[in-house]
Design a protein around this motif. Sequence first.
Motif, PDB file in Angstrom:
ATOM      1  N   GLY A  18       0.815  -1.214   0.000  1.00 21.93           N
ATOM      2  CA  GLY A  18       0.000   0.000   0.000  1.00 21.93           C
ATOM      3  C   GLY A  18       0.842   1.255   0.000  1.00 21.93           C
ATOM      4  N   ASP A  19       1.898   1.235   0.811  1.00 20.84           N
ATOM      5  CA  ASP A  19       2.809   2.385   0.846  1.00 20.84           C
ATOM      6  C   ASP A  19       3.464   2.604  -0.511  1.00 20.84           C
ATOM      7  OD1 ASP A  19       2.225   2.732   3.529  1.00 20.84           O
ATOM      8  OD2 ASP A  19       4.100   1.839   4.250  1.00 20.84           O
ATOM      9  N   ARG A  20       3.811   1.507  -1.174  1.00 15.04           N
ATOM     10  CA  ARG A  20       4.464   1.596  -2.482  1.00 15.04           C
ATOM     11  C   ARG A  20       3.511   2.164  -3.532  1.00 15.04           C
ATOM     12  NH1 ARG A  20       8.680   2.502  -5.414  1.00 15.04           N
ATOM     13  NH2 ARG A  20       8.983   1.110  -7.168  1.00 15.04           N
ATOM     14  N   VAL A  21       2.279   1.678  -3.554  1.00 20.27           N
ATOM     15  CA  VAL A  21       1.286   2.187  -4.503  1.00 20.27           C
ATOM     16  C   VAL A  21       1.102   3.688  -4.285  1.00 20.27           C
ATOM     17  CG1 VAL A  21      -1.166   2.146  -5.160  1.00 20.27           C
ATOM     18  CG2 VAL A  21       0.078  -0.009  -4.819  1.00 20.27           C
ATOM     19  N   ARG A  22       0.928   4.102  -3.033  1.00 21.12           N
ATOM     20  CA  ARG A  22       0.729   5.512  -2.721  1.00 21.12           C
ATOM     21  C   ARG A  22       1.940   6.351  -3.133  1.00 21.12           C
ATOM     22  NH1 ARG A  22       0.899   5.241   2.281  1.00 21.12           N
ATOM     23  NH2 ARG A  22      -1.198   4.432   2.567  1.00 21.12           N
ATOM     24  N   ALA A  23       3.140   5.869  -2.833  1.00 16.79           N
ATOM     25  CA  ALA A  23       4.352   6.623  -3.158  1.00 16.79           C
ATOM     26  C   ALA A  23       4.520   6.796  -4.665  1.00 16.79           C
ATOM     27  CB  ALA A  23       5.574   5.919  -2.569  1.00 16.79           C
ATOM     28  N   VAL A  24       4.292   5.732  -5.419  1.00 12.66           N
ATOM     29  CA  VAL A  24       4.437   5.830  -6.879  1.00 12.66           C
ATOM     30  C   VAL A  24       3.349   6.735  -7.447  1.00 12.66           C
ATOM     31  CG1 VAL A  24       4.381   4.535  -9.054  1.00 12.66           C
ATOM     32  CG2 VAL A  24       5.584   3.590  -7.073  1.00 12.66           C
ATOM     33  N   ARG A  25       2.144   6.607  -6.923  1.00 12.46           N
ATOM     34  CA  ARG A  25       1.040   7.449  -7.399  1.00 12.46           C
ATOM     35  C   ARG A  25       1.363   8.925  -7.167  1.00 12.46           C
ATOM     36  NH1 ARG A  25      -2.717   9.933  -4.732  1.00 12.46           N
ATOM     37  NH2 ARG A  25      -2.632   8.686  -2.834  1.00 12.46           N
ATOM     38  N   ARG A  26       1.844   9.233  -5.985  1.00 15.52           N
ATOM     39  CA  ARG A  26       2.185  10.627  -5.677  1.00 15.52           C
ATOM     40  C   ARG A  26       3.367  11.101  -6.520  1.00 15.52           C
ATOM     41  NH1 ARG A  26       1.485  10.560   0.919  1.00 15.52           N
ATOM     42  NH2 ARG A  26      -0.784  10.700   0.904  1.00 15.52           N
ATOM     43  N   ASP A  27       4.355  10.225  -6.711  1.00 13.79           N
ATOM     44  CA  ASP A  27       5.509  10.574  -7.531  1.00 13.79           C
ATOM     45  C   ASP A  27       5.080  10.912  -8.958  1.00 13.79           C
ATOM     46  OD1 ASP A  27       8.459  10.732  -7.908  1.00 13.79           O
ATOM     47  OD2 ASP A  27       8.074   9.045  -9.273  1.00 13.79           O
ATOM     48  N   ARG A  28       4.076  10.200  -9.447  1.00 14.68           N
ATOM     49  CA  ARG A  28       3.567  10.425 -10.802  1.00 14.68           C
ATOM     50  C   ARG A  28       2.562  11.575 -10.852  1.00 14.68           C
ATOM     51  NH1 ARG A  28       7.036   6.790 -11.327  1.00 14.68           N
ATOM     52  NH2 ARG A  28       6.783   4.880 -12.514  1.00 14.68           N
ATOM     53  N   GLU A  33      -8.405   9.759  -7.144  1.00 15.10           N
ATOM     54  CA  GLU A  33      -9.550   9.830  -8.062  1.00 15.10           C
ATOM     55  C   GLU A  33      -9.136   9.420  -9.473  1.00 15.10           C
ATOM     56  OE1 GLU A  33     -13.580  10.875  -9.232  1.00 15.10           O
ATOM     57  OE2 GLU A  33     -12.684  10.506  -7.279  1.00 15.10           O
ATOM     58  N   GLN A  34      -8.045   9.997  -9.969  1.00  3.65           N
ATOM     59  CA  GLN A  34      -7.576   9.678 -11.312  1.00  3.65           C
ATOM     60  C   GLN A  34      -7.178   8.209 -11.408  1.00  3.65           C
ATOM     61  OE1 GLN A  34      -4.518  12.684 -11.208  1.00  3.65           O
ATOM     62  NE2 GLN A  34      -5.521  13.863 -12.824  1.00  3.65           N
ATOM     63  N   LEU A  35      -6.464   7.717 -10.411  1.00  2.21           N
ATOM     64  CA  LEU A  35      -6.008   6.325 -10.464  1.00  2.21           C
ATOM     65  C   LEU A  35      -7.176   5.355 -10.443  1.00  2.21           C
ATOM     66  CD1 LEU A  35      -3.849   4.179 -10.591  1.00  2.21           C
ATOM     67  CD2 LEU A  35      -3.497   4.454  -8.113  1.00  2.21           C
ATOM     68  N   HIS A  36      -8.104   5.556  -9.541  1.00  2.00           N
ATOM     69  CA  HIS A  36      -9.212   4.587  -9.468  1.00  2.00           C
ATOM     70  C   HIS A  36     -10.041   4.606 -10.741  1.00  2.00           C
ATOM     71  CE1 HIS A  36     -13.400   5.994  -8.759  1.00  2.00           C
ATOM     72  NE2 HIS A  36     -12.856   7.098  -8.267  1.00  2.00           N
ATOM     73  N   LEU A  37     -10.242   5.786 -11.332  1.00  2.00           N
ATOM     74  CA  LEU A  37     -11.014   5.851 -12.574  1.00  2.00           C
ATOM     75  C   LEU A  37     -10.270   5.214 -13.745  1.00  2.00           C
ATOM     76  CD1 LEU A  37     -12.503   9.451 -12.293  1.00  2.00           C
ATOM     77  CD2 LEU A  37     -13.741   7.273 -12.088  1.00  2.00           C
ATOM     78  N   ARG A  38      -8.993   5.537 -13.886  1.00  2.00           N
ATOM     79  CA  ARG A  38      -8.214   4.996 -15.003  1.00  2.00           C
ATOM     80  C   ARG A  38      -7.978   3.489 -14.876  1.00  2.00           C
ATOM     81  NH1 ARG A  38      -3.377   9.482 -15.384  1.00  2.00           N
ATOM     82  NH2 ARG A  38      -4.704  11.280 -15.745  1.00  2.00           N
ATOM     83  N   ARG A  63      -3.749  -3.618 -13.340  1.00  3.18           N
ATOM     84  CA  ARG A  63      -4.390  -2.380 -13.793  1.00  3.18           C
ATOM     85  C   ARG A  63      -3.725  -1.158 -13.161  1.00  3.18           C
ATOM     86  NH1 ARG A  63      -9.940  -5.227 -12.977  1.00  3.18           N
ATOM     87  NH2 ARG A  63     -10.498  -5.717 -15.128  1.00  3.18           N
ATOM     88  N   ILE A  64      -3.470  -1.238 -11.864  1.00  2.84           N
ATOM     89  CA  ILE A  64      -2.823  -0.128 -11.157  1.00  2.84           C
ATOM     90  C   ILE A  64      -1.430   0.105 -11.711  1.00  2.84           C
ATOM     91  CG2 ILE A  64      -1.860   0.555  -8.925  1.00  2.84           C
ATOM     92  CD1 ILE A  64      -4.377  -0.753  -7.647  1.00  2.84           C
ATOM     93  N   ALA A  65      -0.668  -0.959 -11.885  1.00  2.00           N
ATOM     94  CA  ALA A  65       0.697  -0.832 -12.408  1.00  2.00           C
ATOM     95  C   ALA A  65       0.688  -0.200 -13.800  1.00  2.00           C
ATOM     96  CB  ALA A  65       1.374  -2.201 -12.444  1.00  2.00           C
ATOM     97  N   ARG A  66      -0.251  -0.588 -14.617  1.00  4.43           N
ATOM     98  CA  ARG A  66      -0.315  -0.043 -15.982  1.00  4.43           C
ATOM     99  C   ARG A  66      -0.573   1.467 -15.957  1.00  4.43           C
ATOM    100  NH1 ARG A  66      -4.027  -2.099 -21.050  1.00  4.43           N
ATOM    101  NH2 ARG A  66      -3.136  -0.655 -22.551  1.00  4.43           N
ATOM    102  N   VAL A  67      -1.521   1.891 -15.130  1.00  2.00           N
ATOM    103  CA  VAL A  67      -1.826   3.320 -15.035  1.00  2.00           C
ATOM    104  C   VAL A  67      -0.632   4.090 -14.473  1.00  2.00           C
ATOM    105  CG1 VAL A  67      -3.289   5.032 -13.898  1.00  2.00           C
ATOM    106  CG2 VAL A  67      -4.320   2.952 -14.835  1.00  2.00           C
ATOM    107  N   LEU A  68       0.068   3.487 -13.518  1.00  3.15           N
ATOM    108  CA  LEU A  68       1.219   4.154 -12.910  1.00  3.15           C
ATOM    109  C   LEU A  68       2.473   4.046 -13.775  1.00  3.15           C
ATOM    110  CD1 LEU A  68       0.750   3.119  -9.170  1.00  3.15           C
ATOM    111  CD2 LEU A  68       0.188   5.314 -10.258  1.00  3.15           C
ATOM    112  N   ASP A  69       2.375   3.338 -14.886  1.00  5.65           N
ATOM    113  CA  ASP A  69       3.491   3.154 -15.809  1.00  5.65           C
ATOM    114  C   ASP A  69       4.715   2.564 -15.089  1.00  5.65           C
ATOM    115  OD1 ASP A  69       4.751   3.217 -18.306  1.00  5.65           O
ATOM    116  OD2 ASP A  69       5.613   5.202 -17.929  1.00  5.65           O
ATOM    117  N   ILE A  70       4.460   1.462 -14.391  1.00  2.70           N
ATOM    118  CA  ILE A  70       5.497   0.749 -13.655  1.00  2.70           C
ATOM    119  C   ILE A  70       5.239  -0.743 -13.848  1.00  2.70           C
ATOM    120  CG2 ILE A  70       4.171   0.751 -11.492  1.00  2.70           C
ATOM    121  CD1 ILE A  70       6.808   1.089  -9.983  1.00  2.70           C
TER     122      ILE A  70
END
Length: 77
Positions: A18-28, A33-38, A63-70
């Motif tokens: 969870g921490d990793r998902v949040r950190a990458v999302r914020r870094d990007r 809202e954008q992540l859950h929709l995409r 799906r999350i990894a694809r949106v985060l481009d990781i």
Amino acid sequence: MHAPDDDAWLLEHSRVLGDRVRAVRRDRKISQEQLHLRAGVSRDVLQKIESGRQNPTFYTLLRIARVLDISLADLIR
């Protein structure tokens, strides 16, 4: 290898993910809202993943990894 008697280690890994998902999302610079929709996952599920309270499916992580481009491997490391 002997399995642990409790599942505390699973909870710790969920928190780390969870921490990793949040950190990458914020870094990007992507909002929850954008992540859950995409990614096509509910906001509630995403919030639970980021807080370590959700056991996401393989497809959800993809799906999350694809949106985060990781890569998935880098996301779950």
